[in-house]
Design an enzyme around this catalytic site. Structure first.
Site, PDB file in Angstrom:
ATOM      1  N   ASP A  69     -55.630  14.261  12.449  1.00 22.90           N
ATOM      2  CA  ASP A  69     -55.885  15.219  13.528  1.00 22.90           C
ATOM      3  C   ASP A  69     -54.957  16.431  13.465  1.00 22.90           C
ATOM      4  O   ASP A  69     -53.863  16.373  12.894  1.00 22.90           O
ATOM      5  CB  ASP A  69     -55.657  14.549  14.891  1.00 22.90           C
ATOM      6  CG  ASP A  69     -56.767  13.586  15.261  1.00 22.90           C
ATOM      7  OD1 ASP A  69     -57.624  13.301  14.415  1.00 22.90           O
ATOM      8  OD2 ASP A  69     -56.769  13.114  16.414  1.00 22.90           O
ATOM      9  N   HIS A 119     -61.911  19.154  16.546  1.00 24.75           N
ATOM     10  CA  HIS A 119     -60.856  18.595  17.404  1.00 24.75           C
ATOM     11  C   HIS A 119     -60.442  19.610  18.479  1.00 24.75           C
ATOM     12  O   HIS A 119     -59.279  19.685  18.853  1.00 24.75           O
ATOM     13  CB  HIS A 119     -59.649  18.198  16.560  1.00 24.75           C
ATOM     14  CG  HIS A 119     -58.637  17.345  17.270  1.00 24.75           C
ATOM     15  ND1 HIS A 119     -58.968  16.238  18.030  1.00 24.75           N
ATOM     16  CD2 HIS A 119     -57.269  17.437  17.323  1.00 24.75           C
ATOM     17  CE1 HIS A 119     -57.869  15.691  18.524  1.00 24.75           C
ATOM     18  NE2 HIS A 119     -56.824  16.399  18.119  1.00 24.75           N
ATOM     19  N   HIS A 223     -51.970  12.101  11.750  1.00 23.54           N
ATOM     20  CA  HIS A 223     -51.932  13.542  12.012  1.00 23.54           C
ATOM     21  C   HIS A 223     -51.441  14.305  10.789  1.00 23.54           C
ATOM     22  O   HIS A 223     -50.563  13.827  10.060  1.00 23.54           O
ATOM     23  CB  HIS A 223     -51.013  13.848  13.195  1.00 23.54           C
ATOM     24  CG  HIS A 223     -51.478  13.252  14.488  1.00 23.54           C
ATOM     25  ND1 HIS A 223     -51.259  11.928  14.811  1.00 23.54           N
ATOM     26  CD2 HIS A 223     -52.164  13.796  15.535  1.00 23.54           C
ATOM     27  CE1 HIS A 223     -51.792  11.672  16.000  1.00 23.54           C
ATOM     28  NE2 HIS A 223     -52.338  12.787  16.455  1.00 23.54           N
TER      29      HIS A 223
END
Length: 388
Positions: A69, A119, A223
């Site tokens: 992400d 996102h 991430h």
């Protein structure tokens, strides 16, 4: 203190296997007091919206999907190097503002076989932006447009920042032909990197979470942007891949795991054309609610405000200025007067500032410039009446 990647590999080799099961559930504990959505909410929504809201695969194949992400960022290239070396394809849930900032990284990831997904544009809590469809128009739609501009298509998959979506928002996604992809295994890489200043320690913690909770058809959350560094995540990924393969796991992308089409079938070429009329409702709402953590939705980081008496630069300076006004005039309300005018990326709109009783404090006209991302880049304020 240094921990070798061998320690990470050894711990992974002896992980306890859990089987995928119905109903879908979050396997890892939620990090307390960090503003994350609860497991109970995720699991209820996955049960209520089984074809739109996913936590994991529905079967027990030894397939897992690594997801990342917040990027792309300056760390993403190093992660892509590791994935290429290990011949692993991943799924990237990226912010629209970063897609526009790092277009070459986006193109590289796509060319190397990774899957791209939405996102949001600037990572707000979408569930707090439902009123007026701001969450869609200024966050998801803008990110779809960013992908369209950079790679020529719009993704079908999205992941909400912090995991928060209202049920009505999930229904909107369904109507748009999109799916919300959450996770069953949260590596908490951001947390362990924050809590451990030694990269090797943080990396071992990240790998330890994954090895403890990995299961067939897992969706693993990590991430590639944010925090002090993503080096611990990249090191953990490099160590985990061979160890998980040794256990018999195969790496797939989320669309492969869930049997989804990663691209919208009809992707209308809709380049980003910032419109002032779309932006101003949220602009005025933020002024009247003093939501200082949301200014990044409408202002560029280096936003400049200029008037006859002062000039300020940056979101923090503007946020501090608005906080002072709210303290000086409790209950104040900023209103648009008449329609906004726009030619290309230059715009003009009139406003008035009222006190809690409806009395006039000030009025004026703002001449603004919009960025390619659809945010305010600068504003020149022309007062018709000074602040009383």
């Amino acid at each position: 203190m240094r921990l070798s990647s061998g320690l990470i590999l050894a711990s992974l080799m002896f992980s306890h296997l859990a089987l995928a099961q119905t109903p879908a559930r979050l396997r890892t504990p939620v990090v307390e007091n960090q503003g994350q959505v609860s497991a109970a909410v995720l699991e209820r929504q996955a049960k209520q919206f089984p074809t739109t809201f996913y936590l994991e695969g529905a079967g027990d194949k030894k397939e897992i999907a690594f997801t990342f992400d917040d990027g792309p960022s300056e760390h993403t290239a190093a992660l892509l190097d590791v994935l290429k070396q290990e011949n692993v394809k991943a799924t990237f849930f990226w912010q629209g503002q970063n897609v526009l900032k790092y277009p070459e990284v986006v193109k590289r990831a796509l060319a190397e076989g990774h899957v791209l997904a939405n996102h949001s544009f600037s990572h707000p809590n979408l569930s707090k932006m439902e009123e007026g469809e701001f969450w869609w128009d200024l966050q998801l739609k803008k990110t779809q447009q960013a992908f369209q501009q950079v790679v020529g298509f719009q993704p079908t998959m999205m992941r909400p920042p912090y995991g928060f979506l209202n049920d009505s928002q999930i229904k909107k996604l369904q109507a748009q032909g999109m799916a919300a992809i959450l996770w069953s295994v949260d590596s908490a890489d951001w947390f362990h990197t924050w809590k451990n200043s030694v990269d090797e320690v943080a990396s071992a913690k990240i790998a330890g979470v994954v090895q403890q909770y990995i299961h067939p058809e897992a969706i693993v959350l990590m991430h590639d942007d944010g925090g002090r560094s993503r080096k611990p995540t990249i090191s953990a990924v490099k160590a985990m891949i061979p160890a998980l393969r040794e256990q018999g796991y195969r790496f797939v992308t989320v669309d492969q795991l869930l049997k989804l089409n990663p691209k919208l079938k009809v992707a209308v070429a809709e380049p980003i054309t910032p419109t002032l009329n779309e932006l101003l409702p949220l602009f005025f709402k933020l002024h009247n609610t003093a939501q200082v953590d949301s200014w990044a939705s409408v202002l560029e980081d280096d936003f400049v405000l200029a008037s006859a008496s002062e000039q300020m630069r940056g979101i923090k300076a503007y946020s501090d200025y608005m906080a002072q006004l709210h303290a000086q005039f409790p209950g104040m309300k900023l209103e648009q007067v008449g329609a906004a005018n726009q030619i290309n990326q230059a715009g003009l709109f009139a406003w008035q500032l009222l006190d809690a009783q409806g009395g006039l404090i000030a009025k004026g006209v703002n001449s603004v410039e919009l960025s390619a991302a659809g945010k305010l880049k600068s504003a020149n304020v022309y007062m018709q009446r000074e602040l009383r």
